[in-house]
Design a protein around this motif. Structure first.
Motif, mmCIF file in Angstrom:
data_model
loop_
_atom_site.group_PDB
_atom_site.id
_atom_site.type_symbol
_atom_site.label_atom_id
_atom_site.label_comp_id
_atom_site.label_asym_id
_atom_site.label_seq_id
_atom_site.Cartn_x
_atom_site.Cartn_y
_atom_site.Cartn_z
ATOM 1 N N GLY A 196 8.537 -43.042 -34.076
ATOM 2 C CA GLY A 196 9.254 -42.523 -32.908
ATOM 3 C C GLY A 196 10.701 -42.965 -32.814
ATOM 4 O O GLY A 196 11.284 -42.938 -31.730
ATOM 5 N N TYR A 197 11.270 -43.388 -33.954
ATOM 6 C CA TYR A 197 12.681 -43.802 -33.963
ATOM 7 C C TYR A 197 13.477 -42.905 -34.900
ATOM 8 O O TYR A 197 12.936 -42.328 -35.836
ATOM 9 C CB TYR A 197 12.826 -45.255 -34.437
ATOM 10 C CG TYR A 197 12.077 -46.244 -33.596
ATOM 11 C CD1 TYR A 197 12.643 -46.793 -32.449
ATOM 12 C CD2 TYR A 197 10.783 -46.622 -33.934
ATOM 13 C CE1 TYR A 197 11.951 -47.692 -31.669
ATOM 14 C CE2 TYR A 197 10.077 -47.525 -33.158
ATOM 15 C CZ TYR A 197 10.659 -48.057 -32.032
ATOM 16 O OH TYR A 197 9.972 -48.944 -31.256
ATOM 17 N N ALA A 198 14.769 -42.840 -34.657
ATOM 18 C CA ALA A 198 15.687 -42.139 -35.557
ATOM 19 C C ALA A 198 16.763 -43.119 -35.987
ATOM 20 O O ALA A 198 17.197 -43.966 -35.197
ATOM 21 C CB ALA A 198 16.312 -40.946 -34.844
ATOM 22 N N VAL A 199 17.167 -43.022 -37.258
ATOM 23 C CA VAL A 199 18.248 -43.865 -37.758
ATOM 24 C C VAL A 199 19.531 -43.053 -37.710
ATOM 25 O O VAL A 199 19.635 -42.001 -38.347
ATOM 26 C CB VAL A 199 17.956 -44.356 -39.193
ATOM 27 C CG1 VAL A 199 19.095 -45.240 -39.693
ATOM 28 C CG2 VAL A 199 16.641 -45.127 -39.234
ATOM 29 N N VAL A 200 20.485 -43.498 -36.886
ATOM 30 C CA VAL A 200 21.766 -42.813 -36.734
ATOM 31 C C VAL A 200 22.859 -43.804 -37.108
ATOM 32 O O VAL A 200 22.944 -44.887 -36.510
ATOM 33 C CB VAL A 200 21.966 -42.311 -35.283
ATOM 34 C CG1 VAL A 200 23.282 -41.567 -35.153
ATOM 35 C CG2 VAL A 200 20.799 -41.436 -34.855
ATOM 36 N N ASP A 201 23.670 -43.438 -38.085
ATOM 37 C CA ASP A 201 24.677 -44.353 -38.644
ATOM 38 C C ASP A 201 23.976 -45.654 -39.070
ATOM 39 O O ASP A 201 23.049 -45.604 -39.840
ATOM 40 C CB ASP A 201 25.797 -44.634 -37.622
ATOM 41 C CG ASP A 201 26.591 -43.378 -37.280
ATOM 42 O OD1 ASP A 201 26.720 -42.516 -38.178
ATOM 43 O OD2 ASP A 201 27.058 -43.267 -36.132
ATOM 44 N N HIS A 202 24.380 -46.784 -38.500
ATOM 45 C CA HIS A 202 23.806 -48.067 -38.914
ATOM 46 C C HIS A 202 22.889 -48.618 -37.832
ATOM 47 O O HIS A 202 22.553 -49.792 -37.830
ATOM 48 C CB HIS A 202 24.927 -49.057 -39.255
ATOM 49 C CG HIS A 202 25.769 -48.598 -40.408
ATOM 50 N ND1 HIS A 202 26.228 -49.451 -41.371
ATOM 51 C CD2 HIS A 202 26.194 -47.371 -40.768
ATOM 52 C CE1 HIS A 202 26.919 -48.763 -42.263
ATOM 53 N NE2 HIS A 202 26.917 -47.493 -41.902
#
Ligand code: J9Q
Length: 269
Positions: free
Chosen positions: A248-254
């Motif tokens: 349920g997480y998204a990796v955006v940039d760092h």
């Protein structure tokens, strides 16, 4: 490193004679002195507390014994001020990063309060001679600072060179990389009809490392989701990004951010 602890119950600190910290003391890797606060009183009843100005429940620790006690260990030859740690539920919360920071200091002094705390003027005065750090072990109430000091001395002491025999065991544990530890298993490989995960018996070390990292992510997401959002996502593998997406997480940039709808909670599986 030198530790001085002041308490009205010095026997509470007796466990520091044992185990890793006791051995480090014997080996001369650290100096630890425990002082009885009442030794620094001058009245017949050796009193350390009195009623609070302004009223209210309980008692407050008197300033005079604390000033005598703290003055007794001021080293006029020292190049730097010692750090005075005051365990308090009103302090900044202790964690591994703070343990590393304090392990860099030459001299730590711990003032164990009892009752409702220490007269605030002691902490103001102490700023002249010490770097004063009120520190909480967490958001719960103890009867005094002694148990908090036991935890902090152990957490700091084990970071000193030579105290932990195998320095690798300092990095491969919970909180070293900001995630919780993966589950561990030992023999027998089947116990009460429960098998150790096959991958751990495979001998494929790359696969094992990948499996363990995924378990750490799943466990951290289930138990400490706030740690996932504090992660540095710079060096995440494709597989780790996929696991985080599934959780349920998204990796955006760092950075890692919650992706799931508000109110929904990520789960372990
Ligand atoms: C001295 N409750 O509680 C949590 N961390 C420290 C403390 C504490 C307490 C009372 C006295 C420390």
């Amino acid at each position: 490193m030198r530790f001085d602890v002041f308490s009205i119950f010095p026997q509470y600190l007796a466990p520091l004679e044992l185990s890793l910290i006791g051995k480090a003391r014997k080996d001369g890797l650290l100096e630890l002195n425990v002082h009885e606060l009442r030794e620094f009183t001058t009245d017949k009843h050796r009193s350390v507390d009195d009623t609070p100005y302004g009223g209210g429940a309980g008692m407050v620790m008197k300033p005079e014994p604390w000033a005598q006690a703290l003055e007794s260990i001021i080293d006029t030859a020292a190049e730097t001020k010692p750090t005075l740690i005051v365990p308090s539920p009103a302090g900044e919360v202790f964690n591994q990063a703070l343990a590393y920071e304090l392990a860099e200091q030459e001299h730590l002094v711990f003032a164990c309060g009892r009752y409702e705390g220490i007269d605030e003027r002691v902490l103001e005065w102490a700023e002249e001679h010490f770097t004063v750090r009120p520190i909480s072990l967490g958001d719960y109430v103890l009867n005094g600072g002694e148990v908090a000091v036991l935890a902090m001395v152990e957490a700091i002491g084990r970071l000193l060179p030579g105290v932990v025999g195998n320095p690798e065991s300092l990095v491969e544990e919970s909180h070293a990389d900001g995630l919780l530890e993966y589950p561990v298993y030992t023999k027998p490989s089947t116990w009460r009809e429960r098998d150790v995960p096959d991958v751990l018996l495979s001998g494929n070390h790359a696969k094992i490392a990948k499996y363990r990292k995924e378990q750490s992510l799943r466990r951290t997401s289930a138990r400490r989701p706030e740690l996932i959002e504090q992660m540095d996502a710079t060096n995440l593998s494709k597989a780790e990004r996929n696991t985080l997406w599934e959780l349920g997480y998204a990796v955006v940039d760092h950075k890692v951010a919650r992706r799931a709808a508000p109110g929904s909670t990520p789960t372990q599986d």
